[in-house]
Design an enzyme around this catalytic site. Structure first.
Site, PDB file in Angstrom:
ATOM      1  N   LYS A 299     -11.556  -8.358  -5.849  1.00  0.00           N
ATOM      2  CA  LYS A 299     -12.617  -7.397  -6.204  1.00  0.00           C
ATOM      3  C   LYS A 299     -12.018  -6.121  -6.761  1.00  0.00           C
ATOM      4  CE  LYS A 299     -13.117  -8.537  -1.515  1.00  0.00           C
ATOM      5  NZ  LYS A 299     -13.824  -9.427  -0.686  1.00  0.00           N
TER       6      LYS A 299
ATOM      7  N   LYS B 192      -3.666 -12.111  -8.447  1.00  0.00           N
ATOM      8  CA  LYS B 192      -4.700 -12.752  -7.634  1.00  0.00           C
ATOM      9  C   LYS B 192      -6.101 -12.278  -8.027  1.00  0.00           C
ATOM     10  CE  LYS B 192      -6.018 -11.993  -3.073  1.00  0.00           C
ATOM     11  NZ  LYS B 192      -5.851 -11.888  -1.636  1.00  0.00           N
TER      12      LYS B 192
ATOM     13  N   LYS C 264       0.843  -1.202   0.000  1.00  0.00           N
ATOM     14  CA  LYS C 264       0.000   0.000   0.000  1.00  0.00           C
ATOM     15  C   LYS C 264       0.880   1.255   0.000  1.00  0.00           C
ATOM     16  CE  LYS C 264      -4.627  -0.872   1.072  1.00  0.00           C
ATOM     17  NZ  LYS C 264      -4.800  -2.272   1.052  1.00  0.00           N
TER      18      LYS C 264
HETATM   19  P1  AMP Z   1      -9.974 -10.708   1.257  1.00  0.00           P
HETATM   20  O1  AMP Z   1     -11.102 -10.757   0.314  1.00  0.00           O
HETATM   21  O2  AMP Z   1      -8.697 -10.306   0.597  1.00  0.00           O
HETATM   22  O3  AMP Z   1     -10.284  -9.972   2.506  1.00  0.00           O
HETATM   23  O4  AMP Z   1      -9.684 -12.222   1.706  1.00  0.00           O
HETATM   24  C1  AMP Z   1     -10.542 -12.999   2.513  1.00  0.00           C
HETATM   25  C2  AMP Z   1     -10.061 -14.424   2.577  1.00  0.00           C
HETATM   26  O5  AMP Z   1     -10.146 -15.034   1.287  1.00  0.00           O
HETATM   27  C3  AMP Z   1      -8.586 -14.565   2.996  1.00  0.00           C
HETATM   28  O6  AMP Z   1      -8.393 -15.767   3.720  1.00  0.00           O
HETATM   29  C4  AMP Z   1      -7.872 -14.612   1.670  1.00  0.00           C
HETATM   30  O7  AMP Z   1      -6.627 -15.180   1.734  1.00  0.00           O
HETATM   31  C5  AMP Z   1      -8.873 -15.427   0.824  1.00  0.00           C
HETATM   32  N1  AMP Z   1      -8.746 -15.038  -0.580  1.00  0.00           N
HETATM   33  C6  AMP Z   1      -8.974 -13.810  -1.115  1.00  0.00           C
HETATM   34  N2  AMP Z   1      -8.759 -13.816  -2.442  1.00  0.00           N
HETATM   35  C7  AMP Z   1      -8.358 -15.065  -2.752  1.00  0.00           C
HETATM   36  C8  AMP Z   1      -7.960 -15.712  -3.957  1.00  0.00           C
HETATM   37  N3  AMP Z   1      -7.919 -15.066  -5.123  1.00  0.00           N
HETATM   38  N4  AMP Z   1      -7.623 -17.015  -3.904  1.00  0.00           N
HETATM   39  C9  AMP Z   1      -7.666 -17.697  -2.748  1.00  0.00           C
HETATM   40  N5  AMP Z   1      -8.028 -17.171  -1.574  1.00  0.00           N
HETATM   41  C10 AMP Z   1      -8.360 -15.862  -1.564  1.00  0.00           C
END
Ligand code: AMP
Ligand code: TRP
Length: 328
Positions: free
Chosen positions: A195, A192, A111
């Site tokens: 959103k 990755k 960030k």
């Molecule tokens: P976030 O949406 O980044 O707050 O992530 C919430 C949870 O989902 C965390 O455990 C992340 O590591 C997992 N996560 C988010 N994006 C991915 C992705 N593209 N692939 C696998 N796990 C994900």
């Protein structure tokens, strides 16, 4: 029974990455572990969210956990803000971690490198996350690869606390699934799935129109070599689709490679789109039922009660050791 704990921030709509990397594995773990799953709404304060949106995302996330099959009778499912002890323990632990340690966290560094305006919460939140974890003495913390570093910091803080004030916290271990830990963007498979990606076609949302999601699979970027082989380095697009396929179906990748050894990308994608469609349909049907009444509130009340009981005990112990408490 070993204990496991994890949380997800209620920011934005739940993606296929969240589902495959976090929600689905939790549902599988509940048979084997004593699970604590919470919605990390205090963490979502690190960036501004419209209050109405936050409320909706929070409800949706809980409904999705339930729709995906988490059983609130077996799993302690709660909202972080319902258990006030998290913030209090987060403060104590934040006093035990150095600025240097926090500034080495990749998420913060990324960030900073982007030149975004950063609130102190972004810098500090690993200490709150350490409190979330250490509060319940879990053996394992299942997380995506991006959160591994924060879990390791929680472990370091626990070691520090235990050696300074005597044994208080169990040392947790992060558990990163080998497959499904990092679902990639369908349009840019070296990034990755998230959103906040550049192209909306790169990210699938669990509650989106199912046909739109199937189309996103059909138009996913692949390569020109035409072979369905798992090789993330040289074939990131097709490898990502294989990961999505294997995590949705639990069919090993080697079996999939064998099954599709004489097929083209089009047929493979069509099968995957249908499999995804079926999974989404099941979840969405459940979700629509769950979101209707006040079932969610009941589940959260029950979860908060169970979590608070343990959190109160743990915080009292910590405060006694710290010398904060003067009453016997
Ligand atoms: P976030 O949406 O980044 O707050 O992530 C919430 C949870 O989902 C965390 O455990 C992340 O590591 C997992 N996560 C988010 N994006 C991915 C992705 N593209 N692939 C696998 N796990 C994900
Ligand atoms: N920080 C995690 C994320 O951004 C969410 C989270 C908060 C968490 N507290 C946790 C995950 C404790 C595991 C354990 O995804």
């Amino acid at each position: 029974m070993k204990r496991m704990l994890s949380g997800i921030k209620p920011t934005g709509s739940v993606t296929l990455g969240n589902y495959l990397g976090a929600i689905k594995p939790f549902v599988e773990y509940q048979d084997e572990y004593e699970m604590f799953v919470f919605v990390a709404n205090l963490h979502s304060m690190t960036i501004y969210v419209e209050p109405k949106e936050l409320r909706e995302n929070t409800k949706n996330l809980i409904a999705l956990y339930l729709a995906a099959g988490l059983d609130p009778e077996r799993v302690t499912l709660f909202l972080q803000s319902d258990v006030l002890e998290h913030a209090q323990l987060g403060w104590y632990l934040g006093c035990m971690v150095s600025m240097g340690e926090l500034s080495r966290m990749t998420q913060y560094k990324d960030k900073l490198a982007k030149g975004e305006s950063i609130g102190a919460g972004i810098f500090n939140y690993p200490s709150l996350m350490a409190a979330d974890i250490l509060m319940y003495d879990p053996d394992y913390v299942p997380v995506g690869i991006d959160q591994k570093q924060h879990c390791e910091l929680a472990r370091d803080i626990a070691i520090r606390f235990n050696s300074r004030y005597s044994d208080t916290f169990k040392l947790p271990e992060p558990l990163v699934p080998k497959i499904g830990a990092k679902i990639m963007d369908l349009q840019n498979p070296t990034k990755k799935m998230s959103k906040s990606g550049d192209n909306p076609k790169g990210c699938i949302y669990i509650l989106d129109d199912i046909n739109v999601s199937k189309k996103k699979i059909m138009s996913a970027v692949t390569d020109t070599d035409g072979k369905i082989v798992y090789d993330p380095e040289n074939k990131p697009g097709i490898s990502n689709l294989l990961e999505i396929y294997t995590t949705l179906t639990n069919i090993p990748i080697s079996e999939l490679e064998d099954k599709y050894k004489d097929s083209g990308y089009g047929d493979f994608k069509k099968d995957l789109a249908n499999i995804l469609g079926e999974s989404l349909e099941k979840i969405q049907t459940q979700y629509k039922e769950i979101i209707k009444g006040d079932y969610i509130t009941k589940v959260l009340d029950q979860g908060a009660q169970k979590a608070s009981f343990l959190a109160k005990k743990k915080l009292a112990k910590v405060e006694r050791k710290l010398g904060i408490t003067i009453r016997k």
